[in-house]
Design a protein around this motif. Structure first.
Motif, PDB file in Angstrom:
ATOM      1  N   ARG A 106      23.916 -12.461 -30.265  1.00 26.28           N
ATOM      2  CA  ARG A 106      24.600 -13.764 -30.166  1.00 26.28           C
ATOM      3  C   ARG A 106      26.089 -13.640 -29.870  1.00 26.28           C
ATOM      4  O   ARG A 106      26.651 -14.445 -29.134  1.00 26.28           O
ATOM      5  CB  ARG A 106      24.442 -14.523 -31.482  1.00 26.28           C
ATOM      6  N   PRO A 121      29.482 -24.923 -28.275  1.00 26.51           N
ATOM      7  CA  PRO A 121      29.694 -25.506 -29.604  1.00 26.51           C
ATOM      8  C   PRO A 121      30.685 -24.626 -30.357  1.00 26.51           C
ATOM      9  O   PRO A 121      30.630 -23.398 -30.243  1.00 26.51           O
ATOM     10  CB  PRO A 121      28.313 -25.436 -30.260  1.00 26.51           C
ATOM     11  N   ILE A 135      25.153 -26.787 -37.481  1.00 28.61           N
ATOM     12  CA  ILE A 135      23.813 -26.220 -37.615  1.00 28.61           C
ATOM     13  C   ILE A 135      24.013 -24.758 -38.037  1.00 28.61           C
ATOM     14  O   ILE A 135      24.861 -24.065 -37.469  1.00 28.61           O
ATOM     15  CB  ILE A 135      22.985 -26.382 -36.311  1.00 28.61           C
ATOM     16  N   LYS A 137      22.495 -21.126 -38.339  1.00 31.25           N
ATOM     17  CA  LYS A 137      21.421 -20.349 -37.719  1.00 31.25           C
ATOM     18  C   LYS A 137      21.397 -18.943 -38.285  1.00 31.25           C
ATOM     19  O   LYS A 137      22.421 -18.432 -38.725  1.00 31.25           O
ATOM     20  CB  LYS A 137      21.652 -20.246 -36.205  1.00 31.25           C
ATOM     21  N   ARG A 142      12.993 -16.812 -35.449  1.00 33.16           N
ATOM     22  CA  ARG A 142      12.174 -17.363 -34.373  1.00 33.16           C
ATOM     23  C   ARG A 142      11.814 -18.798 -34.679  1.00 33.16           C
ATOM     24  O   ARG A 142      11.400 -19.120 -35.762  1.00 33.16           O
ATOM     25  CB  ARG A 142      10.915 -16.529 -34.198  1.00 33.16           C
ATOM     26  N   TYR A 147      16.713 -22.763 -40.209  1.00 33.85           N
ATOM     27  CA  TYR A 147      17.967 -23.387 -39.773  1.00 33.85           C
ATOM     28  C   TYR A 147      18.174 -24.667 -40.579  1.00 33.85           C
ATOM     29  O   TYR A 147      17.216 -25.337 -40.930  1.00 33.85           O
ATOM     30  CB  TYR A 147      17.896 -23.799 -38.288  1.00 33.85           C
ATOM     31  N   GLN A 169      27.502 -23.224 -36.571  1.00 41.94           N
ATOM     32  CA  GLN A 169      27.818 -23.732 -35.239  1.00 41.94           C
ATOM     33  C   GLN A 169      27.911 -25.248 -35.274  1.00 41.94           C
ATOM     34  O   GLN A 169      27.111 -25.898 -35.943  1.00 41.94           O
ATOM     35  CB  GLN A 169      26.666 -23.308 -34.313  1.00 41.94           C
ATOM     36  N   TYR A 171      27.180 -28.836 -34.542  1.00 41.27           N
ATOM     37  CA  TYR A 171      25.955 -29.473 -34.050  1.00 41.27           C
ATOM     38  C   TYR A 171      26.360 -30.533 -33.026  1.00 41.27           C
ATOM     39  O   TYR A 171      27.088 -31.469 -33.339  1.00 41.27           O
ATOM     40  CB  TYR A 171      25.159 -30.126 -35.197  1.00 41.27           C
ATOM     41  N   ILE A 172      25.913 -30.342 -31.805  1.00 45.84           N
ATOM     42  CA  ILE A 172      26.277 -31.270 -30.738  1.00 45.84           C
ATOM     43  C   ILE A 172      25.251 -32.397 -30.692  1.00 45.84           C
ATOM     44  O   ILE A 172      24.054 -32.146 -30.504  1.00 45.84           O
ATOM     45  CB  ILE A 172      26.305 -30.572 -29.359  1.00 45.84           C
ATOM     46  N   PRO A 176      18.945 -32.510 -25.613  1.00 44.94           N
ATOM     47  CA  PRO A 176      18.762 -31.144 -25.123  1.00 44.94           C
ATOM     48  C   PRO A 176      18.202 -31.132 -23.698  1.00 44.94           C
ATOM     49  O   PRO A 176      17.270 -31.882 -23.385  1.00 44.94           O
ATOM     50  CB  PRO A 176      17.740 -30.531 -26.083  1.00 44.94           C
ATOM     51  N   TYR A 178      17.166 -28.141 -20.790  1.00 40.44           N
ATOM     52  CA  TYR A 178      17.015 -26.713 -20.478  1.00 40.44           C
ATOM     53  C   TYR A 178      16.997 -26.580 -18.966  1.00 40.44           C
ATOM     54  O   TYR A 178      16.138 -27.162 -18.300  1.00 40.44           O
ATOM     55  CB  TYR A 178      15.728 -26.164 -21.115  1.00 40.44           C
ATOM     56  N   GLU A 200       9.273 -29.650 -30.319  1.00 38.21           N
ATOM     57  CA  GLU A 200       9.391 -28.711 -31.420  1.00 38.21           C
ATOM     58  C   GLU A 200       8.876 -29.307 -32.726  1.00 38.21           C
ATOM     59  O   GLU A 200       9.149 -30.462 -33.048  1.00 38.21           O
ATOM     60  CB  GLU A 200      10.866 -28.299 -31.580  1.00 38.21           C
ATOM     61  N   TYR A 221      12.263 -25.895 -36.063  1.00 36.15           N
ATOM     62  CA  TYR A 221      12.343 -26.060 -34.609  1.00 36.15           C
ATOM     63  C   TYR A 221      11.338 -25.148 -33.918  1.00 36.15           C
ATOM     64  O   TYR A 221      11.658 -24.473 -32.959  1.00 36.15           O
ATOM     65  CB  TYR A 221      13.762 -25.729 -34.131  1.00 36.15           C
ATOM     66  N   PHE A 277      24.323 -23.842 -25.704  1.00 34.41           N
ATOM     67  CA  PHE A 277      24.210 -23.167 -27.003  1.00 34.41           C
ATOM     68  C   PHE A 277      23.448 -21.853 -26.912  1.00 34.41           C
ATOM     69  O   PHE A 277      23.418 -21.082 -27.859  1.00 34.41           O
ATOM     70  CB  PHE A 277      23.619 -24.089 -28.083  1.00 34.41           C
TER      71      PHE A 277
HETATM   72  P1  ATP Z   1      15.116 -19.447 -29.026  1.00 36.00           P
HETATM   73  O1  ATP Z   1      13.642 -19.261 -29.154  1.00 36.00           O
HETATM   74  O2  ATP Z   1      15.515 -20.220 -27.792  1.00 36.00           O
HETATM   75  O3  ATP Z   1      15.948 -18.201 -29.225  1.00 36.00           O
HETATM   76  P2  ATP Z   1      16.117 -20.248 -31.588  1.00 36.00           P
HETATM   77  O4  ATP Z   1      15.082 -20.124 -32.621  1.00 36.00           O
HETATM   78  O5  ATP Z   1      17.216 -19.217 -31.538  1.00 36.00           O
HETATM   79  O6  ATP Z   1      15.463 -20.466 -30.180  1.00 36.00           O
HETATM   80  P3  ATP Z   1      17.807 -22.358 -30.868  1.00 36.00           P
HETATM   81  O7  ATP Z   1      17.205 -22.492 -29.509  1.00 36.00           O
HETATM   82  O8  ATP Z   1      19.148 -21.729 -30.958  1.00 36.00           O
HETATM   83  O9  ATP Z   1      16.798 -21.623 -31.807  1.00 36.00           O
HETATM   84  O10 ATP Z   1      17.857 -23.775 -31.548  1.00 36.00           O
HETATM   85  C1  ATP Z   1      16.731 -24.448 -32.050  1.00 36.00           C
HETATM   86  C2  ATP Z   1      16.879 -25.943 -31.888  1.00 36.00           C
HETATM   87  O11 ATP Z   1      18.146 -26.406 -32.352  1.00 36.00           O
HETATM   88  C3  ATP Z   1      16.758 -26.466 -30.478  1.00 36.00           C
HETATM   89  O12 ATP Z   1      15.970 -27.628 -30.556  1.00 36.00           O
HETATM   90  C4  ATP Z   1      18.107 -26.884 -30.048  1.00 36.00           C
HETATM   91  O13 ATP Z   1      18.022 -28.025 -29.236  1.00 36.00           O
HETATM   92  C5  ATP Z   1      18.798 -27.157 -31.350  1.00 36.00           C
HETATM   93  N1  ATP Z   1      20.189 -26.682 -31.322  1.00 36.00           N
HETATM   94  C6  ATP Z   1      20.586 -25.404 -31.359  1.00 36.00           C
HETATM   95  N2  ATP Z   1      21.917 -25.297 -31.382  1.00 36.00           N
HETATM   96  C7  ATP Z   1      22.389 -26.567 -31.343  1.00 36.00           C
HETATM   97  C8  ATP Z   1      23.702 -27.136 -31.356  1.00 36.00           C
HETATM   98  N3  ATP Z   1      24.781 -26.371 -31.414  1.00 36.00           N
HETATM   99  N4  ATP Z   1      23.801 -28.470 -31.329  1.00 36.00           N
HETATM  100  C9  ATP Z   1      22.703 -29.243 -31.278  1.00 36.00           C
HETATM  101  N5  ATP Z   1      21.451 -28.784 -31.285  1.00 36.00           N
HETATM  102  C10 ATP Z   1      21.281 -27.449 -31.318  1.00 36.00           C
END
Ligand code: ATP
Length: 329
Positions: A106, A121, A135, A137, A142, A147, A169, A171-172, A176, A178, A200, A221, A277
């Motif tokens: 990261r 963010p 948020i 993390k 996974r 979170y 981080q 939270y925006i 979302p 992609y 999700e 998520y 993000f």
């Molecule tokens: P990946 O499998 O893509 O690595 P992950 O488990 O690391 O996923 P993220 O993709 O970082 O998780 O985030 C999970 C959820 O949180 C997503 O739905 C995303 O839209 C939301 N999210 C993550 N970061 C932010 C943020 N800074 N502001 C708003 N929503 C966020």
């Protein structure tokens, strides 16, 4: 054709293998024995190599080399197979292997995205600095397992438990989006392949129950599927601009940089800013919603074009122009 295209039977393998067949390649799926029937069922693989578990993946190396196979990475490959195994394999591999380190860490990701000058963010180093919705993390979590959201330090302390390794981080609040890109080395061009949004669990289900019953639920998520998305056309210049910036920055940090499919995971705010993000430096499962084609790829190529097929086109053109070395990591 002398070369075969191979991938691990998971994630976006149907799309990758179907696309490869459309471009005239022989195809190989390396599957866990209990998943193999799916790839047999859809008939996308000319050959299926079964392995008892993902930890046996390295044992297929010689088989793949013998068949002149080019291995296409996707998230399951890099999640289930040790990075060092992938790096040390002598099998032909599509993509820049060194970028995997930038993607999986990261902090490195952030350096890359900052270099590209994108909106990110804000990150809070210490919980005492929290002055807005954040948020929290965890490294390697996974599906965002564990979170949580917090509004201030007190809320953070109440929810963090004994966890030591976390990222706080901003939270925006927005929606979302992609963004699926493809950077072609052979044509020296960045292409837009499409957009998706994720479905999700349980976060997308929480709105289905009354607010007073939502209060004590833990949000997760876990990705279950994806929806196709079309963006306001006036946003496309910005979409191309940020994608291009990411490609340019990648050349500085990790020559020859990122190429092939990649995805910027963004939140778009009401003032139409894209906050990035996360970056995925390879094909994302969201492209599966365009297994035939996305409207953008159809217009660009004048025929149906999935991201899987686009990979095969790139490899075919590289072979025809004797430039295969340029796209193998
Ligand atoms: P990946 O499998 O893509 O690595 P992950 O488990 O690391 O996923 P993220 O993709 O970082 O998780 O985030 C999970 C959820 O949180 C997503 O739905 C995303 O839209 C939301 N999210 C993550 N970061 C932010 C943020 N800074 N502001 C708003 N929503 C966020």
């Amino acid at each position: 054709m002398k070369y075969a295209i191979a991938t691990l039977g998971s994630h976006s393998a149907l799309q990758i293998l179907k696309g490869a067949k459309d471009e005239g390649f022989r195809t190989i799926a390396i599957c866990k024995s209990d998943h193999a029937f799916v790839y047999r069922h859809f008939g996308v693989a000319d050959e299926i190599i079964e392995i008892p578990s993902y930890s046996d993946f390295h044992k297929v190396e010689d088989d793949l080399i013998k068949r002149n196979a080019i291995l296409i990475p996707h998230a399951s490959l890099i999640t289930y197979i040790d990075l060092r195994v992938i790096e040390n394999m002598k099998v032909l591999y599509y993509g820049n292997k060194r970028i995997l380190h930038w993607e999986s860490d990261r902090d490195k990701q952030r350096i890359w995205l900052e270099k590209a000058g994108l909106n990110l963010p804000k990150v809070f180093k210490d919980p005492s600095e929290i002055d807005r919705l954040v948020i929290v993390k965890f490294q390697g979590a996974r599906g965002g397992q564990g979170y949580f959201l917090a509004r201030n330090e007190r809320e953070f302390r109440r929810k963090i438990g004994s966890a030591k390794e976390y990222i706080i981080q901003e939270y925006i609040v927005g929606i979302p989006v992609y963004i699926h890109y493809f950077y072609s080395v052979i044509r020296s061009e960045l292409e837009l392949m499409g957009f998706d949004r994720r479905y999700e669990s349980n976060v997308d289900g929480i709105g289905r129950i009354p607010a007073n019953m939502q209060r004590d639920l833990k949000v997760t998520y876990t990705i279950v599927g994806n929806f196709p998305l079309m963006l306001r056309e006036s946003l496309l210049p910005e979409v191309f601009r940020i994608g291009q910036k990411v490609v340019e920055a990648s050349k500085e940090i990790c020559s020859p940089g990122i190429y092939g499919p990649f995805c910027l995971e963004t939140v778009v705010t009401p003032d139409l800013k894209f906050y990035v993000f996360e970056i995925s430096a390879r094909i994302v499962a969201g492209t599966n919603v365009f297994m035939e084609t996305s409207p953008y790829a159809l217009i660009k190529h004048g025929k149906p074009m999935s991201t899987g097929r686009r990979i095969a086109v790139e490899i075919r053109e590289a072979i025809e122009q004797d430039r295969l070395k340029e796209i193998l990591g």
